[in-house]
Design an enzyme around this catalytic site. Structure first.
Site, mmCIF file in Angstrom:
data_model
loop_
_atom_site.group_PDB
_atom_site.id
_atom_site.type_symbol
_atom_site.label_atom_id
_atom_site.label_comp_id
_atom_site.label_asym_id
_atom_site.label_seq_id
_atom_site.Cartn_x
_atom_site.Cartn_y
_atom_site.Cartn_z
ATOM 1 N N ALA A 189 0.820 -1.050 -0.287
ATOM 2 C CA ALA A 189 0.112 0.018 0.083
ATOM 3 C C ALA A 189 0.854 1.301 -0.031
ATOM 4 O O ALA A 189 0.477 2.200 -0.570
ATOM 5 C CB ALA A 189 -0.939 0.047 1.133
ATOM 6 N N GLU A 191 3.760 2.123 -1.076
ATOM 7 C CA GLU A 191 4.676 2.142 -2.121
ATOM 8 C C GLU A 191 3.972 2.982 -3.426
ATOM 9 O O GLU A 191 3.892 2.321 -4.679
ATOM 10 C CB GLU A 191 5.254 0.991 -2.814
ATOM 11 C CG GLU A 191 5.936 0.094 -1.559
ATOM 12 C CD GLU A 191 6.224 -1.444 -2.005
ATOM 13 O OE1 GLU A 191 5.906 -1.730 -3.300
ATOM 14 O OE2 GLU A 191 6.655 -2.100 -1.216
ATOM 15 N N ARG A 269 1.196 -1.500 4.822
ATOM 16 C CA ARG A 269 1.971 -2.144 3.966
ATOM 17 C C ARG A 269 0.839 -3.301 3.424
ATOM 18 O O ARG A 269 0.725 -3.631 2.414
ATOM 19 C CB ARG A 269 3.335 -2.849 4.355
ATOM 20 C CG ARG A 269 3.652 -3.870 3.547
ATOM 21 C CD ARG A 269 4.831 -4.358 4.308
ATOM 22 N NE ARG A 269 5.532 -5.713 3.568
ATOM 23 C CZ ARG A 269 6.561 -5.743 2.815
ATOM 24 N NH1 ARG A 269 7.056 -4.872 2.470
ATOM 25 N NH2 ARG A 269 6.866 -7.002 2.408
ATOM 26 N N ASN A 286 2.562 -9.913 -0.514
ATOM 27 C CA ASN A 286 3.564 -10.470 -1.110
ATOM 28 C C ASN A 286 4.337 -11.598 -0.097
ATOM 29 O O ASN A 286 5.511 -12.157 -0.495
ATOM 30 C CB ASN A 286 4.856 -9.608 -1.604
ATOM 31 C CG ASN A 286 5.736 -10.050 -2.585
ATOM 32 O OD1 ASN A 286 5.417 -10.844 -3.666
ATOM 33 N ND2 ASN A 286 6.833 -9.614 -2.392
ATOM 34 N N ARG A 287 3.661 -12.137 0.577
ATOM 35 C CA ARG A 287 4.065 -13.472 1.445
ATOM 36 C C ARG A 287 3.065 -14.274 1.636
ATOM 37 O O ARG A 287 3.237 -15.362 2.114
ATOM 38 C CB ARG A 287 4.299 -13.138 3.015
ATOM 39 C CG ARG A 287 5.406 -12.059 3.007
ATOM 40 C CD ARG A 287 6.997 -12.564 2.692
ATOM 41 N NE ARG A 287 7.769 -11.246 3.003
ATOM 42 C CZ ARG A 287 8.145 -10.525 1.935
ATOM 43 N NH1 ARG A 287 7.577 -10.510 1.008
ATOM 44 N NH2 ARG A 287 9.113 -9.608 2.496
ATOM 45 N N HIS A 342 7.573 -2.534 -7.377
ATOM 46 C CA HIS A 342 7.353 -1.968 -6.053
ATOM 47 C C HIS A 342 8.405 -0.871 -5.900
ATOM 48 O O HIS A 342 9.010 -0.458 -6.704
ATOM 49 C CB HIS A 342 8.209 -3.238 -5.082
ATOM 50 C CG HIS A 342 7.642 -4.612 -4.991
ATOM 51 N ND1 HIS A 342 6.804 -4.894 -3.764
ATOM 52 C CD2 HIS A 342 7.497 -5.513 -5.842
ATOM 53 C CE1 HIS A 342 6.495 -6.029 -4.197
ATOM 54 N NE2 HIS A 342 6.780 -6.375 -5.386
ATOM 55 N N SER A 343 8.590 -0.346 -4.617
ATOM 56 C CA SER A 343 9.604 0.586 -4.344
ATOM 57 C C SER A 343 10.000 0.238 -2.694
ATOM 58 O O SER A 343 9.278 -0.248 -2.165
ATOM 59 C CB SER A 343 8.967 1.898 -4.319
ATOM 60 O OG SER A 343 8.301 2.448 -3.447
ATOM 61 N N TYR A 344 11.164 0.707 -2.270
ATOM 62 C CA TYR A 344 12.043 1.175 -3.178
ATOM 63 C C TYR A 344 13.476 0.606 -3.076
ATOM 64 O O TYR A 344 13.305 -0.370 -2.237
ATOM 65 C CB TYR A 344 12.352 2.882 -2.268
ATOM 66 C CG TYR A 344 12.795 2.948 -1.047
ATOM 67 C CD1 TYR A 344 13.999 2.687 -0.487
ATOM 68 C CD2 TYR A 344 11.594 2.911 -0.195
ATOM 69 C CE1 TYR A 344 14.384 2.818 0.979
ATOM 70 C CE2 TYR A 344 11.993 2.843 1.322
ATOM 71 C CZ TYR A 344 13.321 2.847 1.912
ATOM 72 O OH TYR A 344 13.456 2.707 3.163
ATOM 73 N N GLU A 417 12.169 -3.074 -7.856
ATOM 74 C CA GLU A 417 12.028 -1.986 -6.868
ATOM 75 C C GLU A 417 12.560 -0.685 -7.422
ATOM 76 O O GLU A 417 13.560 -0.506 -7.848
ATOM 77 C CB GLU A 417 13.180 -2.479 -5.829
ATOM 78 C CG GLU A 417 12.632 -3.522 -4.909
ATOM 79 C CD GLU A 417 11.662 -3.642 -4.070
ATOM 80 O OE1 GLU A 417 11.202 -2.320 -3.891
ATOM 81 O OE2 GLU A 417 11.179 -4.579 -3.542
#
Length: 485
Positions: A189, A191, A269, A286-287, A342-344, A417
């Site tokens: 969230a 990013e 997140r 992402n898990r 994604h970032s960063y 990233e």
């Protein structure tokens, strides 16, 4: 292993002692302002200590913008005045140096007020937008470039928002002769540069078709699927504190001094699902993928986790957003590249996430990621590193690119990233949205050209391998209607 366990027990005992000692002295405090600190772990002991501290304090007191993992890699942390002294004392006790950063001086770029984009006006790529604003603009683009653009939904989020995907391709060639490329943004969230970059790239592909030879070739020769925001519920929750702020400086001088819950939202997140039987809200999307998934510190008696920021959920594919994506990918066997933005950190990462062992396609994926890095650098000089996830971040389980590579059979599975390397972190200044989008698209062009060059030489049986995995996936999540053979 014995030494590691002894060290963890020692750190835990010290933290319990310190917490108890301080609780008698400090009494009740009031929240005034938050501070950023940066730590660079230079030893395994530093990593273990920081990991233990993250668990001991919890996200209500301390927000780790990135967990400790790789040595000599910066770890950025947000603290409020309740926890600043005690946390930094713990760092001093463990001989871990830290730097206090001035958040007001660093994060002064504009977060502008919302504006209506429901009319055919040009989109403002110099600010971050709410989800509906982005979708309103994409509908305008779909209508404007209806010969190559079409939008559809792959399902709804936990809170009922439609997950819109933009499909971009021309009718110059039969779609049955094309490879597909899937690109997604905003799985986490906070990013915010990720969804902004997705919208910019969509617009560039549409506007440059017929004007730029490379873009034209890529739209003619590929089917592009771009999902601007995966974690829509979390993204909207994270954007809410900024709704009425005209600048980040104003936000930090007002809202940031009111309550820690505002900061918790700003750095959110996870998804926003309700985990039955626990007090936890949300899961790290992402898990949550069903490959080498592992439960995270689940108490067998209460079935509760510590509600950490990287909580994988109580079971794989518990999150409907991830189910929707996985189902779509399995149904479209011609998708040969998966890119999760994604970032960063300025990195291009690929499987494995769960082990330091190399995948069988390591050399091919490394070579392509090196080409992508060079293409990105050629635009503005922005340097990206590339390699397997553990070599650049840390070993994790249940990540998306492991599942897409191993289960969906998508060979070119990458995580990207975006900018920067920690100066602004998740608050990348809005005047960097367009430069980030331009250089990122150059990198994606390299992947697109590679897919076109190899499409005719795809291995026999590749399609049937995907059919097999689709059947297994359908049985697992209960979508029996997917099984048609």
């Amino acid at each position: 292993m014995k030494v590691y366990c002894q060290w963890v027990l020692y750190i835990t005992a010290m933290l319990v002692f310190l917490r108890g000692a301080r609780s008698k002295e400090e009494g009740v405090q009031t929240i005034s302002r938050h501070r950023f600190i940066r730590v660079v772990p230079s030893s395994v002991e530093h990593v273990i200590t920081l990991t233990t501290l993250e668990e001991a304090y919890g996200e209500n007191k301390v927000i780790f913008l990135r967990s400790a993992g790789i040595l000599d890699t910066p770890v950025d942390i947000v603290l409020n005045d309740h926890s600043f002294d005690s946390f930094t004392d713990d760092l001093k006790s463990a001989d871990i140096p830290y730097i206090v950063e001035n958040v007001e001086e660093t994060l002064i770029e504009k977060i502008r007020k919302r504006r209506d984009v429901s009319v055919e006006d040009e989109f403002d790529h110099t600010r971050y937008h709410f989800y509906n604003e982005m979708i309103d603009w994409l509908r305008i683009l779909e209508k404007r470039y209806e010969n190559i653009a079409s939008m559809f939904t792959i399902g709804r989020t936990f809170e009922g928002r439609d997950m819109y995907v933009m499909k971009i391709t021309s009718n110059v060639r039969d779609e049955n002769e094309k490879s597909g490329i899937w690109i997604e943004g905003g799985i986490h969230a906070r990013e915010k540069i990720s969804p902004a970059t997705m919208v910019f790239i969509i617009q560039q592909l549409l506007e440059e078709y017929g004007n730029d030879d490379v873009v034209t070739e890529l739209v003619d020769g590929l089917i592009w699927y771009i999902l601007p925001v995966v974690n829509i519920d979390g993204y909207e929750f994270s954007m809410k504190p900024l709704e009425n702020a005209t600048t980040i400086r104003q936000f930090f001088k007002t809202e940031a001094d009111v309550e820690s819950e505002v900061w918790k939202a700003l750095y959110w997140r996870k998804t926003r699902s309700v985990n039955e039987g626990t007090t936890c809200i949300g899961v790290d999307p992402n898990r949550n993928w069903d490959f080498k998934w592992e439960a995270l510190r689940v108490n067998k008696d209460t079935n509760k986790t510590f509600c950490l920021i990287s909580d994988p959920g109580l079971k794989p594919f518990s999150e409907v957003e991830i189910q929707n994506i996985a189902k779509f990918l399995m149904e479209h066997s011609y998708i040969d590249a998966y890119l999760s933005v994604h970032s960063y950190g300025q990195m291009i990462i690929f499987p494995w996430c769960w082990t330091k062992d190399n995948i069988s396609d390591y050399e091919d994926l490394q070579n392509l990621s090196d080409k992508v890095s060079k293409a990105i650098e050629s635009v503005n000089g922005t340097k990206y590193r590339s390699g397997p996830v553990p070599s650049l971040i840390s070993t994790v389980t249940g990540c998306s690119c492991d599942w897409t590579y191993a289960v969906a059979g998508i060979k070119y599975s990458y995580g990207i990233e975006l900018r920067d390397t920690g100066t602004y972190g998740f608050f990348l200044p809005e005047d960097q949205i367009e430069p980030t989008g331009i250089e990122t698209l150059e990198g994606f062009k390299e992947i697109g050209k590679h897919l076109i060059s190899r499409h005719s030489s795809r291995l026999d049986g590749y399609f049937f391998r995907k059919l097999y995995f689709l059947e297994q996936f359908a049985l697992k999540i209960g979508h029996h209607s997917l099984i048609r053979w």
